[in-house]
Design a protein around this motif. Sequence first.
Motif, PDB file in Angstrom:
ATOM      1  N   SER A 448      62.782  35.078  45.687  1.00 20.60           N
ATOM      2  CA  SER A 448      63.742  36.046  46.240  1.00 20.60           C
ATOM      3  C   SER A 448      63.303  36.543  47.606  1.00 20.60           C
ATOM      4  O   SER A 448      64.138  36.763  48.498  1.00 20.60           O
ATOM      5  N   ARG A 449      61.983  36.693  47.778  1.00 19.85           N
ATOM      6  CA  ARG A 449      61.499  37.146  49.085  1.00 19.85           C
ATOM      7  C   ARG A 449      61.692  36.064  50.139  1.00 19.85           C
ATOM      8  O   ARG A 449      62.023  36.354  51.282  1.00 19.85           O
ATOM      9  N   SER A 452      65.242  36.142  51.152  1.00 20.46           N
ATOM     10  CA  SER A 452      65.496  37.300  52.011  1.00 20.46           C
ATOM     11  C   SER A 452      65.087  37.008  53.453  1.00 20.46           C
ATOM     12  O   SER A 452      65.798  37.369  54.400  1.00 20.46           O
ATOM     13  N   HIS A 456      67.675  36.535  56.960  1.00 25.16           N
ATOM     14  CA  HIS A 456      67.563  37.177  58.277  1.00 25.16           C
ATOM     15  C   HIS A 456      67.347  36.146  59.384  1.00 25.16           C
ATOM     16  O   HIS A 456      67.817  36.332  60.510  1.00 25.16           O
TER      17      HIS A 456
END
Length: 653
Positions: A448-449, A452, A456
């Motif tokens: 999930s990181r 993320s 971006h």
Amino acid sequence: MSLGTMNELKAHLPHSVTDFTEEILELESAIVLVIDRKVGVIGANSSFSTCLPFKSLKEFSTKHRDISELFVPTKGTLSAEKPFAWLFEVLRNKRKKHKVQMLDSKGKKHLFEVKVKEVTAEGKNLFIAQFDDISAFEKAKRAQKYFEEFKQKFLTSMSHEFRTPMNGIIGFVELLERTDTNRIQKEYVNLISHSAQTMMHNVENLLELAQIESGQIQINEQPTNIIELMESFSYEFCDEAKEKNLQLLFYIDPLLPYEVYADGNKIKKVLSNLVKNSIKYTNEKGQVYVEIRANATGKKGEIVIEYAVTDTGVGIDHNRLSTIIRPFASAKDNQSQGKDGLGVGLSVCYKLTEMMRSKLKVATEVGKGSRFSFSIKHASSNQSSFEFVKGSRIAIWAEDHYTILYSKLLKEYLMHFAIDVVEIDGLVNKELKHCDAVFIVTDHLSASRVKSIRAHYSNLQVVPVINPSLERKFARIDADVADILVKPLLPTKIYETLNVVWKKVPPELLKKVELKPQKAKKPLLDLTILVAEDNPINLKLIETLLSQYKLKVRTVVNGKEAVDSFDRKEQFDLVFMDIDMPVMDGITATRLIKEIEKRDGREHTPIIALTAHGLSGDRERIIGAGLDDHFPKPLDRAKLEQVLKQYLHLDIN
């Protein structure tokens, strides 16, 4: 004079040579004779009657005319074919050492070295012959030769008889460590392993020092891929450093040439002792930093490489610097500090660096650490080890203070790969918009990181840099990241990761180069290994290790059985060959196997010497006899995997 008085001699000698001859005849350490070919022996000093079975020259002259009549024929000495012929033999070959054998008054044989000088005065030719008794010297030489041969046999036997059982101890302890044991059992196994490794290291250093002191070690420079050699070396100490919770870092300069002429084994031996010392004297959470750098280039085809080991250990008192290279000098200090070691490691390092035309240097401060280094000038190729691609920009982020050192090391590597590097203090950073990838030095990174980060910065590739113990954990996010870089940080692994990054970067941004093709990986299944080993414990060990990789193993107990297997046209992918075996040794077996392969037109099967012959020079002797490689016992898992990767190109996970 006791024989042939000076007055008698003067009757035969011209006056002009009388003084010269009188001086010679007074020599007491050797038999000195004055010879006139027409008359015979006309003068002798007192050593004549002392060494030979005659009381006077007159007694000798009544029975003999020429001293050669007393010569006892033996191999390598002058003969007495014709009277006085030996005189001219000595004069003709003045550079040769001429020897004769004669009996003393007790019938004991003595060996003499003979020198002859011809004197001509007033038309008269005389010969001055000197006989030096070298019996004691020759006896001492024989004794020394016997001692040297005995010492070599002892060292060889000691090495072989020590390594053979230690192979079983260390090997099975390592297997035991991988089984289910309770806390107390695990502690005991670790203590056994540590003790065995320490004993192995101490005995190896003692044997090496004995070989150096006796002049039996020679520098053997061969074409060497220095990066490959040092990368392989870097894995040897990972477990040892991990046990003490130390950071062990290697910087192997990517700018090093593809090939240099070096004695890789001697370099590894020096570095091994230095790294072991650094680990020993560095406290928990300290650092040991190994550097192999292209320090300078000389004339074309030459390079100076610096090899250095730096630690944050206890340091060395300057009063002790003059004694640390003496054998056993630090043994007492080791005992007082509760450390292992005989104090011979640095002695071996010092002597080996001298043999490689270098000098071991040390910089140290008590309480802060030490740096040992040496530089060697190598003949080298002009071919680079890597192909560099300019134009990419990579960010590095270290998760915490403990990973900062890895971040700094990674930055230096990337800069030498012509990468534009930026260090960032967080994963939300405007610099990332202008980067092709971010290398994250971390122990924690979720899918999930990663998503993320990619949300971006859509074009940013993510590369986690992790400890090897976390490989299985990070395998779960393998599909979400560009690549996973596993420590230790080494140039080849970084280059392979960069290749992954470069392939995903828009090609118009990069200066393209042709990348080196990677060898195809083979599965671990359907491969058969032949093991020739007569020791049942060692045979069981390697058979167990290989079976853990799902490899088929065929075992034989001597070289003849190995040859018979090939003669029956059995197919093998690799052979592990012991050297000392009954019926037929490994070297003879290797020669016969190669003859069978040539006869049958078969592709050569790599044959690896797995042997207790681990002294300096054994590797060169064994490879020179036709084997493909040499791995001294004890064999551990890391060495075994190195062989499987190198010769079978296996993908081992």
